[in-house]
Scaffold this active site. Structure first.
Site, short mmCIF file in Angstrom:
data_model
loop_
_atom_site.label_atom_id
_atom_site.label_comp_id
_atom_site.label_asym_id
_atom_site.label_seq_id
_atom_site.Cartn_x
_atom_site.Cartn_y
_atom_site.Cartn_z
N ASP A 155 0.88 -1.10 0.01
CA ASP A 155 -0.01 0.02 0.01
C ASP A 155 1.03 1.30 -0.16
OD1 ASP A 155 -1.82 1.83 0.42
OD2 ASP A 155 -2.69 1.18 2.07
N ARG A 158 -0.36 4.64 1.68
CA ARG A 158 -0.01 4.41 3.38
C ARG A 158 1.59 4.65 3.77
NH1 ARG A 158 2.91 0.40 5.49
NH2 ARG A 158 2.71 -0.03 8.01
N GLU A 247 1.90 3.25 13.48
CA GLU A 247 0.79 3.10 12.36
C GLU A 247 -0.07 2.23 13.17
OE1 GLU A 247 -1.69 1.56 10.50
OE2 GLU A 247 -0.58 0.51 9.02
N GLU A 256 -9.44 -2.97 16.14
CA GLU A 256 -8.08 -3.54 16.56
C GLU A 256 -7.57 -2.86 17.96
OE1 GLU A 256 -4.64 -3.90 14.02
OE2 GLU A 256 -5.97 -4.18 12.36
N HIS A 401 -5.19 0.06 1.36
CA HIS A 401 -5.83 -1.42 2.06
C HIS A 401 -6.77 -1.34 3.14
CE1 HIS A 401 -2.94 -0.56 5.53
NE2 HIS A 401 -3.86 -1.42 6.17
#
Length: 459
Positions: A155, A158, A247, A256, A401
């Site tokens: 990605d 990112r 990140e 998460e 993503h």
């Protein structure tokens, strides 16, 4: 369970192909972790990827709802970078291993590296203490797999955004001590060294830490980067840090639940006046028209009568129920948004507390563009770095993503300036603290509708 643990149905093309195709990297994108999207490595094998490439070419290069610094391929190349062409940090008279204090620190750090904290093994009895330990165990085990990290590195939206943010803020890294929280394969730590960091503590609780050590050594940066394997809550750093890079973002930003670890590290290890990368996060929301999904998941059962002469329409209520109880991570096209997006959450990483994350509420008010049918609400996020650099997962910018997060509804018709307003509540799941529960209440056409969505491992 991790946002990146499952492979996307389509994958992004190779980095070199991507860099050639995208002349600029968008600046204002919202980011969530099971929601980033990748094109196929072989587009001939994936016709859906070809169609989405066409969508991408039609997309606006600027996020219409976010101001920030554009991250372009050209601007990356023109960044003042205090490192050599082979990626190794340049020799500086003020950053040398001959200095006594640096030499002493390196010796202490090497001792830590030879005796890393134990990794999380899901077979161990310590992982059965409670639900939190068990969820952490599964989480870190998933991040020990290489495919997840390959997807993140592929990605380039990112990764280039982080590179741009770090290198363009090199004055904040030069001769400074940095914590890279959740370092993965170590690429952000190496960006920090390229920006002149004196010391980087790269922390990761998964077994990928071993690969990070190998990568860092192969780039001749082991004198500047110390890899520590373990949870940040269990690790004792040799010193406080000037910058925390992480990140941490999941799908819809909060999936998460890695943000509490960033907050813990901020409160315990960040020096007063230190910097956070990123330093702010936003969640956006808009009504969505998606007749294709509704037809595929619901009206399909009605169409079977013409094919088989058997009426299957009795399944439709159950099909609607199943569609509306799921949180779906997918890419949506900007033309499907039926009103201007609202920013429902604004997170300042310097001030937010872990208690704030236990219950978050955001209001929304939409005035629809014109006559259409609303099938869902779509959410995405952005994060901001110092220097007004923005990483976005918005439908108005190139895909990541993270993709977007979709909450399907009982469909309803709207006309121009139809008002839809309500309240969105997010809180950690009682089943697994890394999952989230989403409570939605909205008013339209004089009716009030409430729904509960469980954003769990089955999204």
């Amino acid at each position: 369970m991790p946002r990146k643990a499952r492979r996307r149905t389509t994958q992004r093309s190779d980095l070199e192909t991507n860099a050639e195709r995208h002349q600029e990297i968008p600046s204002g994108r919202t980011v969530t972790k099971q929601a980033m999207f990748q094109l196929s490595l072989c587009s001939k094998r994936n016709p859906r990827a070809n169609r989405r490439q066409e969508f991408r070419r039609e997309m606006q290069t600027n996020d219409t709802m976010n101001d920030g610094c554009k991250v372009t391929k050209r601007s990356l190349d023109e960044t003042v970078e205090p490192f050599s062409s082979n990626g190794a940090v340049q020799e500086r008279p003020d950053v040398v291993s001959d200095e006594p204090e640096v030499k002493k620190m390196l010796m202490n750090c090497k001792t830590e590296e030879r005796n890393p904290l134990p990794s999380y093994d899901c077979a161990s009895s310590s992982c059965d203490q409670n639900a939190k330990d068990k969820s952490d165990c599964e989480y870190f085990k998933a991040y020990g797999e290489l495919d997840i990290h390959r997807d993140m590195l592929a990605d380039d939206i990112r990764t280039f955004a982080y590179r741009r943010a770090i290198l363009s803020n090199y004055d904040k890294f030069y001769r400074k001590v940095v914590l890279d929280l959740g370092c993965g394969t170590g690429i952000l730590s190496m960006f920090c060294v390229q920006a002149g960091a004196r010391k980087v503590y790269a922390v990761d609780a998964s077994d990928i830490a071993e690969q990070a050590r190998a990568v860092i050594k192969s780039n001749r940066m082991e004198e500047h980067i110390v890899v520590l394997q373990g949870r940040i809550e269990d690790i004792v750093l040799p010193e406080k840090v000037d910058v925390i890079v992480s990140e941490w973002m999941g799908y819809m930003l909060l999936y998460e639940a890695m943000l509490p670890s960033v907050i813990y590290a901020r409160d315990k290890w960040l020096n007063k006046g230190g910097y956070l990368f990123p330093e702010r996060g936003h969640i956006y929301m808009a009504p969505l028209s998606d007749p294709d999904t509704y037809e595929d998941k619901v009206l399909f059962w009605e169409s079977l009568k013409d094919h088989y002469k058997v009426d299957m329409s009795a399944v439709i209520p159950f099909a609607k129920k199943k569609l509306m109880e799921r949180v779906v991570v997918q890419s949506v096209h900007q033309d499907s948004l039926m009103a201007a997006a609202n920013r429902v959450f604004d997170i300042n990483l310097y001030t937010i507390t872990a208690e704030d994350l236990l219950s978050m509420e955001g209001h929304f008010h939409f005035e629809c563009f014109g006559r259409n049918t609303i099938h869902a609400f779509v959410l995405w996020f952005t994060v901001e770095f110092p220097g007004h650099i923005v990483l976005s997962t918005s439908p108005y910018t190139d895909e990541t993503h993270w993709q977007q997060t979709v909450l399907y509804l009982e469909r309803f018709d709207v006309s121009e300036e139809t008002v839809v307003h309500g309240l969105l509540k997010i809180n950690p799941s009682t089943i697994n603290p890394r999952y989230i529960d989403i409570n939605l209440r909205y008013d339209v056409h004089g009716r009030t509708i409430t729904r509960l969505y469980l954003m769990n491992d089955y999204i």
